[in-house]
Design a protein around this motif. Structure first.
Motif, short mmCIF file in Angstrom:
data_model
loop_
_atom_site.label_atom_id
_atom_site.label_comp_id
_atom_site.label_asym_id
_atom_site.label_seq_id
_atom_site.Cartn_x
_atom_site.Cartn_y
_atom_site.Cartn_z
N THR A 271 0.88 -0.86 -0.34
CA THR A 271 -0.22 0.07 -0.17
C THR A 271 0.79 1.35 0.03
O THR A 271 1.96 1.19 0.57
N LYS A 272 0.02 2.20 -0.47
CA LYS A 272 1.03 3.15 -0.30
C LYS A 272 1.12 4.07 1.44
O LYS A 272 1.86 5.70 1.36
N ASP A 273 0.00 4.14 2.10
CA ASP A 273 0.58 4.56 3.67
C ASP A 273 -0.11 3.47 4.68
O ASP A 273 -0.70 2.92 4.47
N GLN A 274 0.05 3.62 5.78
CA GLN A 274 0.03 2.95 6.91
C GLN A 274 -1.48 2.82 6.32
O GLN A 274 -2.08 1.83 7.52
N ASP A 275 -2.38 4.12 7.08
CA ASP A 275 -3.86 3.55 7.33
C ASP A 275 -4.55 3.00 6.54
O ASP A 275 -5.66 2.06 7.21
N THR A 276 -4.55 2.98 5.04
CA THR A 276 -4.34 1.47 4.13
C THR A 276 -4.14 0.36 4.18
O THR A 276 -5.50 -0.74 4.53
N ALA A 277 -3.21 0.39 5.04
CA ALA A 277 -2.45 -1.33 5.61
C ALA A 277 -3.73 -1.50 6.40
O ALA A 277 -3.92 -2.88 6.55
N HIS A 278 -4.20 -0.95 7.90
CA HIS A 278 -4.44 -1.05 8.57
C HIS A 278 -6.10 -1.94 8.45
O HIS A 278 -6.68 -2.24 8.96
N LEU A 279 -6.57 -0.49 7.08
CA LEU A 279 -7.78 -1.14 7.34
C LEU A 279 -7.84 -2.64 6.85
O LEU A 279 -8.99 -3.05 6.39
N ILE A 280 -6.72 -2.87 5.52
CA ILE A 280 -6.89 -4.28 4.56
C ILE A 280 -6.56 -5.37 5.54
O ILE A 280 -7.44 -6.44 5.30
N THR A 281 -5.88 -5.12 6.37
CA THR A 281 -5.47 -6.34 6.96
C THR A 281 -7.03 -6.68 8.59
O THR A 281 -7.54 -7.96 8.39
N GLN A 282 -7.61 -5.81 8.63
CA GLN A 282 -9.14 -5.94 9.19
C GLN A 282 -9.89 -6.48 8.12
O GLN A 282 -10.60 -7.73 8.80
N ALA A 283 -9.99 -5.91 7.41
CA ALA A 283 -11.20 -6.95 5.69
C ALA A 283 -10.94 -8.05 5.69
O ALA A 283 -11.85 -8.55 6.18
N LEU A 284 -9.21 -8.46 5.15
CA LEU A 284 -9.15 -9.78 5.99
C LEU A 284 -9.33 -11.03 6.33
O LEU A 284 -9.34 -11.79 6.75
N GLN A 285 -8.89 -10.52 7.83
CA GLN A 285 -9.14 -10.98 8.87
C GLN A 285 -10.69 -11.45 9.66
O GLN A 285 -10.08 -12.21 9.58
N LYS A 286 -11.36 -10.44 8.89
CA LYS A 286 -12.73 -10.43 8.89
C LYS A 286 -13.40 -11.42 8.17
O LYS A 286 -14.35 -12.15 8.13
N GLN A 287 -12.93 -11.59 6.74
CA GLN A 287 -13.33 -12.57 5.85
C GLN A 287 -12.70 -14.05 6.05
O GLN A 287 -13.49 -14.70 6.17
N LEU A 288 -11.77 -13.96 6.68
CA LEU A 288 -10.36 -15.39 7.38
C LEU A 288 -11.58 -15.89 8.49
O LEU A 288 -11.91 -17.14 9.12
N LYS A 289 -11.74 -14.88 10.00
CA LYS A 289 -13.15 -15.49 10.49
C LYS A 289 -14.12 -15.67 10.18
O LYS A 289 -15.26 -16.62 10.60
N SER A 290 -14.96 -15.27 9.37
CA SER A 290 -16.43 -15.97 8.70
C SER A 290 -16.32 -17.26 7.99
O SER A 290 -17.07 -17.90 7.86
N ILE A 291 -14.86 -17.45 7.57
CA ILE A 291 -14.65 -19.39 7.16
C ILE A 291 -14.23 -19.92 8.17
O ILE A 291 -13.79 -21.15 8.21
#
Length: 311
Positions: A271-291
């Motif tokens: 990513t180009k910045d840390q804020d975007t990176a944090h949002l992405i990790t949260q979304a990916l972890q949410k997806q993994l938790k859903s399975i």
């Protein structure tokens, strides 16, 4: 000569999608720590390992840290000395983030520090590669070289070894997610085809060259469109739950690129910045938790220093 030292060495993202075994970069977290002491009794011992759940050998001939230190001492002609090693694992084993590399590099940097830096970090790379060979059967450098040198690294050649540090955009960040599933490096490597089509090889060469050019020119668009793997990812992605779903999520949220870290199961987005990176990790972890898959996440800028002394 000092008689004790504590060292941190960083995790790494190897391959960087299109550069199988030839590209890698270091991150600030996670990583491993080694405490090393000079003793009166000749020989190298590992007196303590923490954070490994008992998975790593204390036998100095079979542990990558101690084996690499033994090779270093033979090289400088100091097998008469005694070395006590404590290894503190601060990152998951088998994560695809260079766990064995971080341990080995911390140990080599520590022993080299105790002996007044007789070798440069670049000269330590072959010793670290021997540790990788012990860990996974193949002495690749795309983890150990960036762990030792920091930043982005290109392994232009293995015979002879030619390791080159690359420039990169200074604001670049990595969003890393480790799904807690088991993907042994040896097994993941065995899945890779031994022969590839020429047209696929041509695509891969072009992408590696494009990625390196993008790093030199700070061209995020070129970096993103070059990070495509037609050789390894199609096979290894099968082992990673919801890989393509996670890639879709990351790219929709503004990632420059997305891929497998090393042999997996960790995945990463640039990513180009840390804020975007944090949002992405949260979304990916949410997806993994859903399975029903637990995960760990790390957000880091590119590590510029490699290993560091902690005391």
């Amino acid at each position: 000569m000092r008689d004790t030292v504590k060292v941190f060495a960083p995790a790494t993202v190897a391959n960087v999608v299109c550069g199988f075994d030839v590209l890698g970069f270091a991150v600030n977290a996670p990583g491993d720590e080694v405490v090393m002491r000079v003793t009166d009794k000749p020989g190298v011992i590992i007196s303590k390992i923490t954070g490994d759940d008992g998975r790593l050998p204390l036998n100095p001939d079979k542990n990558t840290v101690s084996a690499s230190v033994q090779d270093y001492l033979k090289h400088i002609g100091r097998t008469d000395i005694g070395i006590d090693i404590e290894l503190h694992k601060k990152m998951p084993i088998g994560s695809g983030l260079g766990s064995s590399s971080a341990s080995t590099v911390a140990g080599l940097f520590a022993i080299n520090t105790l002996f007044d830096n007789q070798l440069s970090n670049q000269e330590l790379v072959p010793f670290a590669m021997k540790g990788e060979e012990l860990a996974c059967g193949y002495g690749h450098a795309d983890n150990v070289a960036p762990a030792l040198l920091g930043g982005f690294v290109l392994v232009r050649s293995y015979e002879p070894l030619d390791v080159i540090s690359l420039p990169f955009p200074q604001d670049m960040c990595a969003a890393i997610v480790y799904p807690e599933v088991d993907v042994p490096t040896k097994d993941a490597r065995q899945m890779i085809r031994s022969k590839v089509l020429l047209k696929d090889a041509v695509k891969q060469w072009g992408n590696v060259a494009g990625l390196v050019t993008g790093l030199f020119t700070n061209d995020y668009d070129l970096i993103g469109r070059s990070m495509v793997d037609v050789l390894v990812e199609p096979t290894r992605s099968i082992l990673i739950p919801d890989f393509y779903k996670m890639r879709s999520i990351a790219m929709e949220m503004g990632a420059v690129s997305f891929g497998i870290s090393g042999s997996g199961p960790s995945v990463f987005a640039l990513t180009k910045d840390q804020d975007t990176a944090h949002l992405i990790t949260q979304a990916l972890q949410k997806q993994l938790k859903s399975i029903q898959i637990n995960s760990l996440s790390f957000v880091s800028s590119v590590n510029k220093k490699g290993p560091v002394i902690l005391d």
